[in-house]
Design an enzyme around this catalytic site. Structure first.
Site, PDB file in Angstrom:
ATOM      1  N   LYS A   1       8.452  20.004 -22.504  1.00  0.00           N
ATOM      2  CA  LYS A   1       9.210  21.093 -21.889  1.00  0.00           C
ATOM      3  C   LYS A   1       9.912  20.629 -20.609  1.00  0.00           C
ATOM      4  CE  LYS A   1       8.420  24.412 -24.884  1.00  0.00           C
ATOM      5  NZ  LYS A   1       9.519  25.042 -25.638  1.00  0.00           N
TER       6      LYS A   1
ATOM      7  N   TYR B   1       2.733  18.787 -24.329  1.00  0.00           N
ATOM      8  CA  TYR B   1       3.574  19.992 -24.278  1.00  0.00           C
ATOM      9  C   TYR B   1       4.336  20.050 -22.957  1.00  0.00           C
ATOM     10  CZ  TYR B   1       4.782  24.989 -24.533  1.00  0.00           C
ATOM     11  OH  TYR B   1       5.448  26.193 -24.565  1.00  0.00           O
TER      12      TYR B   1
ATOM     13  N   SER C   1       9.309  26.390 -20.507  1.00  0.00           N
ATOM     14  CA  SER C   1       7.968  26.964 -20.364  1.00  0.00           C
ATOM     15  C   SER C   1       7.583  26.876 -18.888  1.00  0.00           C
ATOM     16  CB  SER C   1       6.970  26.159 -21.197  1.00  0.00           C
ATOM     17  OG  SER C   1       5.642  26.447 -20.817  1.00  0.00           O
TER      18      SER C   1
ATOM     19  N   ASP D   1      14.366  22.985 -40.249  1.00  0.00           N
ATOM     20  CA  ASP D   1      13.428  22.258 -39.402  1.00  0.00           C
ATOM     21  C   ASP D   1      14.261  21.593 -38.315  1.00  0.00           C
ATOM     22  OD1 ASP D   1      11.781  20.406 -38.200  1.00  0.00           O
ATOM     23  OD2 ASP D   1      10.851  19.744 -40.069  1.00  0.00           O
ATOM     24  N   VAL D   2      14.035  21.989 -37.066  1.00  0.00           N
ATOM     25  CA  VAL D   2      14.906  21.505 -35.981  1.00  0.00           C
ATOM     26  C   VAL D   2      14.733  20.017 -35.682  1.00  0.00           C
ATOM     27  CG1 VAL D   2      15.141  23.757 -34.864  1.00  0.00           C
ATOM     28  CG2 VAL D   2      13.299  22.208 -34.132  1.00  0.00           C
TER      29      VAL D   2
END
Ligand code: NDP
Length: 263
Positions: free
Chosen positions: A161, A157, A144, A64-65
């Site tokens: 990013k 999000y 992204s 799990d990062v």
């Protein structure tokens, strides 16, 4: 003749069990690299086995990062097995979609934890390992199109990013004299499980681009090349950035999106 640009090099790909991450891993395996895949689901072991069936040298690690000790263990496993880390691709990512009134604090935190903190933790560990190896290295962060131009219903999000681009630029300056390059890649709409999710939600629930409009129609109307991307489209750019041909490229953020965003 198949090129083997990455023979004897070790590549870590987070989120490498499926989607874009697996396509990246496949590309590096084809070009001779040793692969270490890190993901949260047990399928990561099967993904590595698929690469090995094709003649690769890969293994999977549950990681799990968002967990620093798990990230350290991932890189330690790569060093134990293959002797070092040459290329690190920070690909693990998550997305949810919500109108601002519905976007929860927990959703915000979870997205930032995987996409931004996860990239930071992996870059930190990769740089430590590359410094110890003394041969330099390549860090590639998957951002992204939303790092260029925020999309509707995904402020968390987009922020996560854009943060990835910030990490990329700052670290590129810090390690520039150590033969380590740090670049970011911005995929547009790539056909993966994440894309399928978007197809359902953006099309059916939110309907912003027209009642019931599906992502497939949106792609036709908005992407100059009139198709969604494939994982292999992203993998080709990653392989280039990891290759000797890209040794003078650092701190850059490059779109791979069929012309969707031209800035
Ligand atoms: P998928 O949903 O298909 O795959 C995401 C991968 O990330 C999975 O392998 C998943 O692991 C892994 N992952 C999620 N959370 C964690 C975590 N906490 N720790 C480790 N691994 C985790 O997505 P894509 O392949 O489409 O996306 C890959 C990257 O590309 C992401 O960063 C995404 O934001 C970015 N991107 C994707 C676009 C698209 O259109 N698809 C567009 C722009 C950017 P597991 O398999 O174990 O569940």
């Amino acid at each position: 003749m198949q090129m083997k640009r990455f023979e004897d090099q070790t590549v870590i790909v987070t989120g490498g069990a499926r989607g874009i991450g697996f396509a990246i891993a496949e590309r590096f395996a084809t070009e001779g690299a040793n692969l270490v895949l890190g993901s949260i689901e047990a399928e990561v072991t099967e993904a590595a086995a698929r690469l090995n069936e094709g003649g690769g040298s890969a293994f999977g690690v549950l990681c799990d990062v968002t967990d620093k000790s798990a990230v350290q263990a991932l890189y330690a496993a790569a060093v134990d097995k293959f002797g070092g880390v040459d290329i690190s691709v920070q690909n693990a990512g998550v997305i949810t979609i919500a109108r601002i009134e519905d976007l929860s604090e927990a959703e915000w935190d979870a997205t930032m934890a995987v996409n931004t903190k996860g990239a930071f933790l992996c870059c930190q560990e990769a740089i430590a390992r590359m410094r110890a190896g003394g041969k330099g290295g390549r860090l590639i962060n998957i951002a992204s199109g939303q790092a260029r131009d925020g999309f509707i219903f995904t402020p968390h999000y987009a922020a996560s990013k854009m943060g990835v681009v910030g990490i990329t630029q700052s670290l590129a300056k810090e390690v520039a004299l150590e033969a380590i390059t740090v670049n970011a890649v911005c995929p547009g709409i790539i056909r993966t499980d994440m894309w399928a999710y978007n197809d359902r939600v953006w099309g059916d629930m939110l309907g912003h681009y027209g009642p019931g409009e599906l992502m497939a129609e949106w792609v036709q109307n908005n992407i100059p090349m009139k198709r969604a991307g494939e994982g292999s489209d992203v993998a080709g750019l990653i392989a280039f950035l990891a290759s000797d041909d890209a040794s003078y490229i650092t701190g850059q953020t490059i779109n791979v999106d069929g012309g969707l965003i031209m800035s």
